[in-house]
Design an enzyme around this catalytic site. Structure first.
Site, PDB file in Angstrom:
ATOM      1  N   ARG A   1     -29.994 -24.987   9.698  1.00 25.21           N
ATOM      2  CA  ARG A   1     -28.915 -25.734  10.348  1.00 25.21           C
ATOM      3  C   ARG A   1     -28.865 -25.428  11.841  1.00 25.21           C
ATOM      4  O   ARG A   1     -28.706 -26.329  12.674  1.00 25.21           O
ATOM      5  CB  ARG A   1     -27.574 -25.416   9.678  1.00 25.21           C
ATOM      6  CG  ARG A   1     -26.435 -26.262  10.205  1.00 25.21           C
ATOM      7  CD  ARG A   1     -25.123 -26.041   9.464  1.00 25.21           C
ATOM      8  NE  ARG A   1     -24.594 -24.718   9.686  1.00 25.21           N
ATOM      9  CZ  ARG A   1     -24.503 -23.745   8.768  1.00 25.21           C
ATOM     10  NH1 ARG A   1     -24.909 -23.954   7.535  1.00 25.21           N
ATOM     11  NH2 ARG A   1     -24.010 -22.573   9.067  1.00 25.21           N
TER      12      ARG A   1
ATOM     13  N   ASP B   1     -40.122 -21.450   0.535  1.00 26.68           N
ATOM     14  CA  ASP B   1     -40.528 -21.853  -0.806  1.00 26.68           C
ATOM     15  C   ASP B   1     -39.413 -22.658  -1.464  1.00 26.68           C
ATOM     16  O   ASP B   1     -38.398 -22.093  -1.856  1.00 26.68           O
ATOM     17  CB  ASP B   1     -40.846 -20.605  -1.632  1.00 26.68           C
ATOM     18  CG  ASP B   1     -41.333 -20.919  -3.025  1.00 26.68           C
ATOM     19  OD1 ASP B   1     -41.514 -22.112  -3.350  1.00 26.68           O
ATOM     20  OD2 ASP B   1     -41.536 -19.968  -3.804  1.00 26.68           O
TER      21      ASP B   1
ATOM     22  N   GLY C   1     -36.424 -10.784   5.700  1.00 29.12           N
ATOM     23  CA  GLY C   1     -35.505 -11.910   5.515  1.00 29.12           C
ATOM     24  C   GLY C   1     -34.277 -11.587   4.682  1.00 29.12           C
ATOM     25  O   GLY C   1     -33.147 -11.789   5.128  1.00 29.12           O
TER      26      GLY C   1
ATOM     27  N   ASP D   1     -33.533 -13.339   8.452  1.00 27.62           N
ATOM     28  CA  ASP D   1     -33.257 -14.766   8.658  1.00 27.62           C
ATOM     29  C   ASP D   1     -32.003 -14.953   9.501  1.00 27.62           C
ATOM     30  O   ASP D   1     -31.935 -15.847  10.350  1.00 27.62           O
ATOM     31  CB  ASP D   1     -33.116 -15.488   7.321  1.00 27.62           C
ATOM     32  CG  ASP D   1     -34.420 -15.548   6.536  1.00 27.62           C
ATOM     33  OD1 ASP D   1     -35.490 -15.383   7.154  1.00 27.62           O
ATOM     34  OD2 ASP D   1     -34.369 -15.765   5.313  1.00 27.62           O
TER      35      ASP D   1
ATOM     36  N   HIS E   1     -41.669 -17.191   3.175  1.00 24.25           N
ATOM     37  CA  HIS E   1     -41.265 -16.603   1.903  1.00 24.25           C
ATOM     38  C   HIS E   1     -42.510 -16.082   1.187  1.00 24.25           C
ATOM     39  O   HIS E   1     -43.641 -16.458   1.527  1.00 24.25           O
ATOM     40  CB  HIS E   1     -40.540 -17.631   1.047  1.00 24.25           C
ATOM     41  CG  HIS E   1     -39.144 -17.891   1.518  1.00 24.25           C
ATOM     42  ND1 HIS E   1     -38.440 -19.009   1.159  1.00 24.25           N
ATOM     43  CD2 HIS E   1     -38.314 -17.166   2.311  1.00 24.25           C
ATOM     44  CE1 HIS E   1     -37.235 -18.961   1.694  1.00 24.25           C
ATOM     45  NE2 HIS E   1     -37.147 -17.860   2.414  1.00 24.25           N
TER      46      HIS E   1
ATOM     47  N   ASP F   1     -28.465 -17.582   4.233  1.00 20.81           N
ATOM     48  CA  ASP F   1     -29.088 -17.306   5.534  1.00 20.81           C
ATOM     49  C   ASP F   1     -30.175 -18.324   5.851  1.00 20.81           C
ATOM     50  O   ASP F   1     -30.338 -18.734   6.997  1.00 20.81           O
ATOM     51  CB  ASP F   1     -29.674 -15.893   5.569  1.00 20.81           C
ATOM     52  CG  ASP F   1     -28.624 -14.808   5.495  1.00 20.81           C
ATOM     53  OD1 ASP F   1     -27.460 -15.086   5.844  1.00 20.81           O
ATOM     54  OD2 ASP F   1     -28.964 -13.687   5.087  1.00 20.81           O
TER      55      ASP F   1
ATOM     56  N   HIS G   1     -31.042 -14.785  -0.472  1.00 21.93           N
ATOM     57  CA  HIS G   1     -30.416 -15.001   0.831  1.00 21.93           C
ATOM     58  C   HIS G   1     -30.450 -16.488   1.219  1.00 21.93           C
ATOM     59  O   HIS G   1     -30.578 -16.833   2.389  1.00 21.93           O
ATOM     60  CB  HIS G   1     -31.112 -14.132   1.886  1.00 21.93           C
ATOM     61  CG  HIS G   1     -32.583 -14.413   2.017  1.00 21.93           C
ATOM     62  ND1 HIS G   1     -33.487 -14.202   1.020  1.00 21.93           N
ATOM     63  CD2 HIS G   1     -33.292 -14.912   3.054  1.00 21.93           C
ATOM     64  CE1 HIS G   1     -34.693 -14.548   1.416  1.00 21.93           C
ATOM     65  NE2 HIS G   1     -34.605 -14.995   2.653  1.00 21.93           N
TER      66      HIS G   1
END
Length: 175
Positions: free
Chosen positions: A134, A118, A93, A98, A46, A128, A125
């Site tokens: 996950r 961050d 991203g 992402d 980020h 995402d 997003h």
């Protein structure tokens, strides 16, 4: 992504484009053409963490040279410019990069992820970002989310023989 020594740019629709925009390369074919032994790492940072990512990549340049490196666009450009590493660029991203990383993870095309996100700044997003995290956990992909963990991961002796390690992890447990 490179073809015949020329840098290609991802166009966001599963293809890389050459200098001639009418010519494209299918990303899935490009990834499949890599050898099984080639290790693949994704670098994402980020905005507030990009400086940290560049410092980390510079310090670990020798180790990173043994990987095919994917990165979201602005992170990858900064690493290419400041560290002089070859990087295959994905989208930015917030523009789907992402999500692309998540797709690469789900398809088993990523070995390691360094994602310096961050935690103090809300991201447009966030969904995402959570999906990427996950999927890395779900598919048992080593993921570092801060500088210290990235240092431990890149210096792990298990990384030296990643294919064997992954093969042993897939074996059923014996009682």
């Amino acid at each position: 992504m490179r073809e015949n020594g020329k840098k290609l740019k991802f166009n966001g629709y599963g293809h890389y484009r050459r200098a001639n925009p009418s010519c494209t390369i299918d990303i899935s074919k490009a990834i499949q053409s890599s050898t099984m032994e080639e290790r693949k790492i994704v670098l994402v940072a980020h905005d507030a963490k990009k400086k940290d990512m560049v410092e980390w990549a510079r310090f670990n340049k020798e180790a990173l040279n043994s990987f095919r490196i994917y990165a979201t666009e602005s992170t990858g450009r900064q690493i290419m410019r400041e560290v002089d590493l070859n990087v295959d660029l994905l989208l930015s991203g917030p523009l789907g990069g992402d999500a692309q990383v998540g797709a690469l993870i789900a398809e088993g095309k990523v070995d390691v992820v360094v994602f310096l996100w961050d935690p103090l700044t809300s991201q447009p997003h966030d969904v995402d970002v959570k999906t990427l995290l996950r999927l890395a956990v779900l598919h048992d992909i080593p993921i570092a989310c801060n500088h210290s963990t990235a240092d431990f991961l890149i210096s792990s002796p298990l990384l030296a023989d990643l294919e064997r390690y992954k093969g042993e992890r897939k074996r059923p447990a014996t009682v």
